[in-house]
Design a protein around this motif. Structure first.
Motif, mmCIF file in Angstrom:
data_model
loop_
_atom_site.group_PDB
_atom_site.id
_atom_site.type_symbol
_atom_site.label_atom_id
_atom_site.label_comp_id
_atom_site.label_asym_id
_atom_site.label_seq_id
_atom_site.Cartn_x
_atom_site.Cartn_y
_atom_site.Cartn_z
ATOM 1 N N LYS A 161 -5.279 -19.527 6.428
ATOM 2 C CA LYS A 161 -3.912 -19.232 5.784
ATOM 3 C C LYS A 161 -4.079 -17.848 5.093
ATOM 4 O O LYS A 161 -3.290 -17.039 5.391
ATOM 5 N N ILE A 162 -5.328 -17.705 4.374
ATOM 6 C CA ILE A 162 -5.500 -16.437 3.780
ATOM 7 C C ILE A 162 -5.693 -15.179 4.497
ATOM 8 O O ILE A 162 -5.270 -14.361 4.474
ATOM 9 N N SER A 163 -6.368 -15.595 5.562
ATOM 10 C CA SER A 163 -6.368 -14.387 6.632
ATOM 11 C C SER A 163 -5.331 -14.089 7.089
ATOM 12 O O SER A 163 -5.103 -12.965 7.410
ATOM 13 N N ARG A 164 -4.410 -14.895 7.530
ATOM 14 C CA ARG A 164 -3.238 -14.494 8.126
ATOM 15 C C ARG A 164 -2.318 -13.827 7.051
ATOM 16 O O ARG A 164 -1.760 -12.834 7.496
ATOM 17 N N GLU A 165 -2.455 -14.248 5.895
ATOM 18 C CA GLU A 165 -1.660 -13.627 4.696
ATOM 19 C C GLU A 165 -1.975 -12.159 4.520
ATOM 20 O O GLU A 165 -1.444 -11.117 4.124
ATOM 21 N N LEU A 166 -3.616 -11.849 4.501
ATOM 22 C CA LEU A 166 -4.007 -10.574 4.346
ATOM 23 C C LEU A 166 -3.591 -9.669 5.384
ATOM 24 O O LEU A 166 -3.273 -8.287 5.169
ATOM 25 N N GLY A 167 -3.181 -10.176 6.498
ATOM 26 C CA GLY A 167 -2.618 -9.233 7.662
ATOM 27 C C GLY A 167 -1.381 -8.815 7.205
ATOM 28 O O GLY A 167 -0.876 -7.565 7.799
ATOM 29 N N PHE A 168 -0.511 -9.319 6.181
ATOM 30 C CA PHE A 168 0.855 -8.883 5.774
ATOM 31 C C PHE A 168 0.985 -8.363 4.540
ATOM 32 O O PHE A 168 1.951 -8.149 3.925
ATOM 33 N N TYR A 169 -0.317 -8.041 4.034
ATOM 34 C CA TYR A 169 -0.539 -7.662 2.573
ATOM 35 C C TYR A 169 -1.190 -6.263 2.726
ATOM 36 O O TYR A 169 -2.274 -6.143 3.517
ATOM 37 N N HIS A 170 -0.655 -5.353 1.994
ATOM 38 C CA HIS A 170 -1.229 -3.869 2.166
ATOM 39 C C HIS A 170 -1.549 -3.296 0.958
ATOM 40 O O HIS A 170 -1.533 -1.890 0.682
ATOM 41 N N GLY A 171 -1.349 -3.786 -0.173
ATOM 42 C CA GLY A 171 -1.470 -3.509 -1.494
ATOM 43 C C GLY A 171 -3.231 -2.851 -1.795
ATOM 44 O O GLY A 171 -3.991 -2.865 -1.033
#
Length: 208
Positions: A161-171
């Motif tokens: 889940k975290i890996s997937r979210e990091l794909g949508f986070y660009h901060g």
């Protein structure tokens, strides 16, 4: 008024309880279409949490009521940056206060609740990087606990889940989060794809 409860007490209105938090809560409930009352209450409670080491019972009730109100505000204004930020900050301070009082089980429940709310918000295009970072920090802390407790299946699922979210986070915290995820260690391959019940059964057999 919310920023100065003492001034409110000095200018008390006949028939109204001399408590800024109670008054703001009443106003917020009476006028749900006006978020400013709820936001003022959230800011007031954040200040109380910042300066008070120990909350008395009535303060704890007010805090719990404010946390619940912040969630109602979020339900009505899910794209309002002020509402989202206030809700996240209040929940985080609330969890910290519970831990300071030794209420660790309660703090864990509230942390899980906040994580669930943030997971729903994460993919909202209006959500700020700060809110996404709050979720990922919570999840990374949770991942460490799961791995420490040997709960491999849950840890593997959370890691995905975290890996997937990091794909949508660009901060700005992206590299730091990726490094922390790597430090958490690789998934237990023997547990991936198995249900939690089957893992528990295997661990039970090993202990016999």
């Amino acid at each position: 008024m919310a920023g100065n409860p003492r001034l409110f007490r000095e200018r008390r209105i006949p028939g109204i309880e001399p408590n800024a938090a109670v008054l703001l809560l009443q106003l917020a409930d009476a006028h749900p279409e006006r978020p400013e009352y709820g936001l003022a209450l959230v800011e007031l409670m954040l200040k109380k949490l910042r300066y008070a080491r120990n909350f008395r019972e009535h303060n704890q009730r007010e805090l719990a009521d404010t946390v619940n109100l912040s969630e109602r505000l979020l339900g009505r204004w899910p794209n309002d940056p002020q509402v989202i930020s206030g809700m996240v900050r209040l929940h985080a301070r609330y969890i910290g206060a519970l831990r300071r009082e030794g209420k660790n089980a309660w703090a864990r429940r509230e942390s899980d609740r906040l994580q669930g709310i943030l997971e729903v918000l994460f993919y909202n295009p209006e959500i700020s990087d700060a809110v996404k970072e709050s979720l990922i920090r919570l999840q990374l802390q949770r991942l460490k606990l799961l791995r420490h407790d040997g709960r491999s299946y849950e840890g593997a699922e959370l890691r995905k889940k975290i890996s997937r979210e990091l794909g949508f986070y660009h901060g700005p915290m992206l590299r730091v989060f990726r490094e922390e995820l790597e430090k958490a260690g690789p998934d237990d391959e023997s547990s991936v794809g198995k249900s939690e019940d089957s893992i528990i059964f295997e661990h039970t057999k090993q202990g016999l």
